[in-house]
Design a protein around this motif. Structure first.
Motif, PDB file in Angstrom:
ATOM      1  N   ARG A   1       1.083  -1.281   0.013  1.00 41.35           N
ATOM      2  CA  ARG A   1      -0.238  -0.056  -0.016  1.00 41.35           C
ATOM      3  C   ARG A   1       0.879   1.280  -0.089  1.00 41.35           C
ATOM      4  O   ARG A   1       1.832   1.421   0.904  1.00 41.35           O
TER       5      ARG A   1
ATOM      6  N   HIS B   1      -4.376 -15.417   9.045  1.00 43.69           N
ATOM      7  CA  HIS B   1      -4.518 -14.319   8.286  1.00 43.69           C
ATOM      8  C   HIS B   1      -4.676 -14.309   6.834  1.00 43.69           C
ATOM      9  O   HIS B   1      -5.084 -13.434   5.908  1.00 43.69           O
TER      10      HIS B   1
ATOM     11  N   GLU C   1     -10.214 -11.441   3.632  1.00 49.69           N
ATOM     12  CA  GLU C   1     -10.651 -10.306   4.449  1.00 49.69           C
ATOM     13  C   GLU C   1      -9.612  -9.694   5.100  1.00 49.69           C
ATOM     14  O   GLU C   1      -9.406  -8.564   5.005  1.00 49.69           O
ATOM     15  N   ASP C   2      -8.408 -10.523   5.443  1.00 51.12           N
ATOM     16  CA  ASP C   2      -7.295  -9.893   6.231  1.00 51.12           C
ATOM     17  C   ASP C   2      -6.441  -9.345   5.177  1.00 51.12           C
ATOM     18  O   ASP C   2      -5.809  -8.074   5.387  1.00 51.12           O
TER      19      ASP C   2
ATOM     20  N   LYS D   1      -7.855  -5.677   4.269  1.00 51.34           N
ATOM     21  CA  LYS D   1      -7.703  -4.941   5.320  1.00 51.34           C
ATOM     22  C   LYS D   1      -6.333  -4.324   5.440  1.00 51.34           C
ATOM     23  O   LYS D   1      -6.161  -2.993   5.393  1.00 51.34           O
ATOM     24  N   ALA D   2      -5.383  -5.195   4.941  1.00 52.06           N
ATOM     25  CA  ALA D   2      -4.209  -4.571   5.130  1.00 52.06           C
ATOM     26  C   ALA D   2      -3.898  -3.677   3.697  1.00 52.06           C
ATOM     27  O   ALA D   2      -3.171  -2.534   3.787  1.00 52.06           O
TER      28      ALA D   2
ATOM     29  N   TRP E   1      -5.947  -1.986   2.563  1.00 50.89           N
ATOM     30  CA  TRP E   1      -6.667  -0.635   2.632  1.00 50.89           C
ATOM     31  C   TRP E   1      -6.046   0.169   4.003  1.00 50.89           C
ATOM     32  O   TRP E   1      -6.643   1.193   4.362  1.00 50.89           O
ATOM     33  N   GLY E   2      -5.043  -0.291   4.314  1.00 55.61           N
ATOM     34  CA  GLY E   2      -4.259   0.458   5.239  1.00 55.61           C
ATOM     35  C   GLY E   2      -4.571   0.060   6.900  1.00 55.61           C
ATOM     36  O   GLY E   2      -4.056   0.606   7.655  1.00 55.61           O
ATOM     37  N   GLY E   3      -5.208  -1.182   6.928  1.00 52.78           N
ATOM     38  CA  GLY E   3      -5.611  -1.547   8.430  1.00 52.78           C
ATOM     39  C   GLY E   3      -4.360  -2.491   8.825  1.00 52.78           C
ATOM     40  O   GLY E   3      -3.664  -2.816   7.995  1.00 52.78           O
ATOM     41  N   THR E   4      -4.235  -2.679  10.271  1.00 58.23           N
ATOM     42  CA  THR E   4      -3.261  -3.565  10.772  1.00 58.23           C
ATOM     43  C   THR E   4      -3.975  -4.932  11.365  1.00 58.23           C
ATOM     44  O   THR E   4      -4.979  -4.969  11.505  1.00 58.23           O
ATOM     45  N   LEU E   5      -3.049  -5.965  11.122  1.00 58.62           N
ATOM     46  CA  LEU E   5      -3.479  -7.130  11.381  1.00 58.62           C
ATOM     47  C   LEU E   5      -2.980  -7.467  12.976  1.00 58.62           C
ATOM     48  O   LEU E   5      -1.957  -7.312  13.187  1.00 58.62           O
ATOM     49  N   SER E   6      -3.881  -8.098  13.788  1.00 56.61           N
ATOM     50  CA  SER E   6      -3.611  -8.433  14.777  1.00 56.61           C
ATOM     51  C   SER E   6      -3.098  -9.896  15.168  1.00 56.61           C
ATOM     52  O   SER E   6      -3.814 -10.750  14.305  1.00 56.61           O
TER      53      SER E   6
END
Lengths: 358, 502
Positions: free
Chosen positions: B472, B486, B490-491, B494-495, B497-502
């Motif tokens: 990204r 992950h 979905e995961d 998410k990444a 689009w700038g999200g973080t994976l827990s």
């Protein structure tokens, strides 16, 4: 179950379609024939033109003296055109060709007159090196200075070289070269009743060498590839700068070579030689089926193109057509030749479709 | 639902060199219906579209509009009958504004020789509004996103009062948001009673948008049915005669030594500190949105674009790669994304294209090409990759997309590289050819080679990768192993689009 079976059927069918035997058979008949026809197109036009001129001049066109005359006029155009072809194959253009011829022979003349060099080998080498050098400059200007189009770089050298030629010679022709220098342009062999100029034999040899060079050597294929798609060629690891620089240098060399023929025929180095040589060379390539987009064209077509231009000039002279009219005719021939090529391409597509329909 | 039939094709047959593109094809579109059209590439979709738009004339069969036979001699006649088309590649002049693009060729003249721009702007605004876009028609088209440019293209059909609009893979170059907008537009058109033929490679879209779906295969009609009676598996089975399970024939190979290590690759505005390693025997997937820096990373490593900082090590050794030539010498191969611009010389023969990256290697007497070896290698390529071509001399531009792609792949396989970059290797090719490309990748990793695959199709990333890097904004957002929890759509999204994976 049925879907699986379909998949197998498809695989089986694909195999058959790409089988070796089918490949070989097709390669031999259809494609070869079509390619041959494509190559013969310009030749056919030339034959028709010659026949028409023979009838139009009551056979004067076919007189032995006229044939010898023709064979003497072809080499300069043909040699310049062969170098030009390589440049056009890369998708480029060399507008400086005529000027490169002039500067090459002018340097020879000055070397002889002002510096007293009489050794023919040195003089000839000097001429060839001058042409190659300025061709190299063309290539370097294009690739290293990133000038936007070879039109610009070669237009620049065209003017510079012509000016330089006039400057160093004091705008005067230089004559009295040592006899061995003139051999290339002035020697004739007599076979039967026809005088065959040595320079024409050289043209034929050049075409054979160019044919092998363009089709059988790695560099030749790279030139075609680069002209066909330069980005694909670059990403395939082809040193595209080197390919271009070589092409322009080769064009320069061929101009100097044509210059040697010129000196032999005129027995003098004229700084205003070949004023329209570059345009004739370009016309010969285009009439011979080369594409301005690059990647398409061959040496034999170019040779036919060179003949075409010479025959038209010659025919016009025999028919007493003025030089102004000659230019109009040649201009029209270029347009018609390219138009025929376009039509031929369309017909080919249609005939393929019809063949498939049968 | 059973409205009047607008246009009907009856037993259309169309021949092209060496192939029957359409064979006894019958097909009808009712007024106000959204009609999905799917099939593998080379199945005849393009020919069908070109027949409807008057670009091609059928060799047999007839076309009926409102029940009356018509002859569509050229695209203009088709337009007059109310058939509009939005091609995959848009015909938009970026320097001109919306009004100029809309009215090109159909300008409204005022009094005298001048154009009545007042009227045209007004009408342009109206049209764009009716398609759900409230925008100033004086905006230059080059400043619009792909989605809006496409709307302008649809607007051209509205301007000509089209009753049928054909959309050829309209979503292939759009972002997710733009796709949603397009779906709204399609619904608006449908409400206005305009029929739509919707060509797509994405089954989800067919199910979301279409009333009816027609499957064609090998130039023949296979099935037409309401989407409500269709399932994904059935559609795919109709298209290929192959079930969904075989779509990703992933084979896990043994992970081997590190082949490529990239450290701190930087280029202002493009790459933002990219570091990763790739191993033999593994397929490393590059996921992310278009423009996230995936292709750019590969091009930088390959020496195709300059970088300002960073280093590349191959087999543990720092290597300076300044040009594609250096990269090939370091045994890297790059199957580029755009076949036509970067991969192939379209006018040149299959053989010359297969030989392109190895011109320098196989030589005899220093300068000459080893013609025998070239032919032998090419025949081998054609055989193992199952390239469908009439001969080695056929110009590569006449092959179908899938076969063109196989030629590009063959070219690189011939270089005998250790590291293979595949950039969107299955874009625009049919399902059958896709599977074959996947199998090539499987074979490469089985032989211990390293494969890096850029793909915008998540199922493909999940189906084929051993490990995934998510990009990204020129940065790597996540690294996900195949056995990680992950490792799912979905995961990864998410990444991306700038999200973080827990």
């Amino acid at each position: 179950m049925t879907t699986d079976k379909n998949a197998i059927d498809r695989t089986e069918r694909d195999r058959k379609e790409t089988g070796m035997s089918a490949l070989k058979m097709n390669t031999v008949d259809r494609n070869q024939l079509k390619k041959l026809m494509g190559k013969l197109g310009p030749l056919l036009a030339l034959v028709i033109l010659c026949t028409a001129l023979t009838i139009g001049t009551d056979g004067k066109f076919l007189a032995l003296s006229n044939i010898s005359n023709l064979l003497r006029q072809v080499p300069i155009v043909a040699l310049m055109a062969s170098g030009m072809l390589v440049v056009i194959l890369t998708g480029g253009i060399d507008l400086s060709a005529g000027s490169l011829l002039a500067i090459s022979i002018s340097v020879m003349g000055v070397a002889m007159q002002s510096y007293g060099i009489q050794n023919p080998v040195i003089l000839i080498l000097l001429g060839l090196m001058t042409g190659t050098f300025f061709g190299l400059i063309n290539g370097l200007l294009l690739t290293k200075l990133h000038l936007p189009h070879p039109f610009i770089s070669t237009l620049g050298t065209k003017n510079m070289c012509r000016g330089l030629a006039l400057l160093i010679t004091g705008a005067a022709a230089i004559g009295n070269f040592p006899a061995p220098v003139l051999i290339i342009g002035a020697t004739d062999f007599r076979i039967g009743g026809v005088k065959i100029p040595f320079s024409f034999i050289l043209v034929f040899a050049t075409c054979v060498i160019f044919h092998i060079f363009l089709n059988k050597t790695a560099l030749g294929r790279k030139i075609y590839s680069f002209g066909g798609n330069r980005e694909a060629a670059r990403l395939a690891g082809i040193n595209t700068d080197r390919v271009q620089i070589f092409s322009y240098a080769l064009s320069g060399f061929m101009c100097a070579f044509a210059g040697l023929v010129f000196v032999g025929r005129m027995n003098s180095a004229v700084p205003l030689a070949s004023l329209e040589g570059d345009l004739d060379a370009i016309a010969a390539c285009i009439i011979g089926g080369a594409s301005f987009n690059g990647g398409k064209g061959n040496i034999w077509g170019t040779l036919v193109g060179a003949f075409m231009i010479t025959v038209i000039r010659n025919g016009c002279n025999l028919l007493g057509v003025s030089s102004d009219l000659q230019q109009i005719v040649i201009g029209a021939v270029i347009v018609v030749a390219v138009f025929i090529d376009v039509v031929r391409g369309r017909l080919e597509i249609r005939s393929k479709r019809l063949a498939a329909a049968r | 639902m059973n409205s009047e039939v607008f246009i009907e094709l009856q037993n259309i047959t169309k021949y092209f060199p060496g192939v029957v593109a359409l064979k006894n094809m019958s097909f009808q579109v009712r007024q106000g219906e959204v009609h999905g059209l799917i099939g593998e590439n080379g199945a005849g979709k393009s020919t069908l579209i070109k027949t409807l738009t008057g670009v091609n004339q059928p060799d047999e069969g007839q076309i009926l509009i409102d029940g009356k036979p018509v002859v569509l001699t050229n695209p203009n006649t088709a337009k007059q009958y109310g058939i509009g088309c939005v091609y995959q590649e848009l015909n938009i002049v970026p320097e001109l504004n919306i009004t100029d693009n809309l009215f090109v060729g159909y300008y409204i003249k005022g009094k005298g020789p001048l154009l009545d721009y007042g009227k045209m702007h007004c009408r342009a605004e109206e049209i764009m509004k009716s398609l759900g876009q409230d925008i100033d028609p004086r905006t230059e088209c080059g400043k619009l996103g792909m989605g809006l440019q496409q709307t302008v293209e649809i607007g051209k059909s509205i301007l000509l009062k089209s009753r049928l609009i054909i959309m050829d893979e309209p979503t292939s170059s759009l972002s997710e948001k733009e796709v949603n907008q397009l779906k709204l537009t399609v619904k608006m058109l449908k409400e206005q009673g305009i029929s739509i033929i919707f060509v797509s490679h994405k089954l989800e879209e067919i199910f979301q948008l279409c009333d009816v779906v027609t499957v064609i295969r090998d130039g023949q009609h296979v099935s037409t049915s309401p989407v409500s009676e269709m399932t994904k598996d059935k559609l795919i089975a109709d298209m290929v005669g192959r079930s969904l399970d075989n779509l990703f024939p992933k084979q896990i190979a043994e992970k081997r030594e590190e082949l490529l290590r990239v450290e701190n690759l930087k280029e202002p505005g493009v790459l933002n500190d990219v570091s990763f390693t790739a191993y033999g025997g593994q397929i490393l997937g590059f996921s992310g949105l278009v423009g996230a820096g995936r292709t750019e990373t590969l091009r930088a490593i390959f020496g195709a674009d300059p970088i300002s900082e960073g280093s590349v090590s191959i087999r543990g050794k720092k290597t300076e790669i300044r040009s594609p030539r250096d990269a090939i010498a370091s045994r890297i191969a790059f199957v580029t994304e755009d076949r036509k611009k970067e991969g192939l010389i379209l006018d040149a023969s299959v053989e010359n294209n297969l030989h392109l990256a190895t011109i320098d290697r196989d030589r005899i007497f220093r300068f000459f090409i080893d013609v025998k070896k070239r032919t032998k290698t090419s025949l081998q390529n054609v055989d193992t990759l199952r390239i469908k071509t009439a001969s080695l001399d056929t110009s590569v531009g006449t092959l179908s997309g899938g076969n063109q792609q196989k030629v590009v792949i063959g070219k690189w396989i011939n270089t005998d590289a250790d590291i293979f970059f595949f950039d969107e290797p299955t874009r625009g090719i049919d399902v059958g050819a896709k599977v074959e490309v996947y199998n090539v990748m499987n074979e490469l990793v089985r032989r211990g080679k390293c494969v890096i695959m850029v793909s915008s199709e998540l199922p493909e990333i999940l189906g084929m990768s051993d490990r995934v890097l998510v990009f990204r904004g020129g940065r790597i957002m996540a690294e996900i192993e195949r056995d990680s929890r992950h490792f799912n759509q979905e995961d990864i999204m998410k990444a991306a689009w700038g999200g973080t994976l827990s």
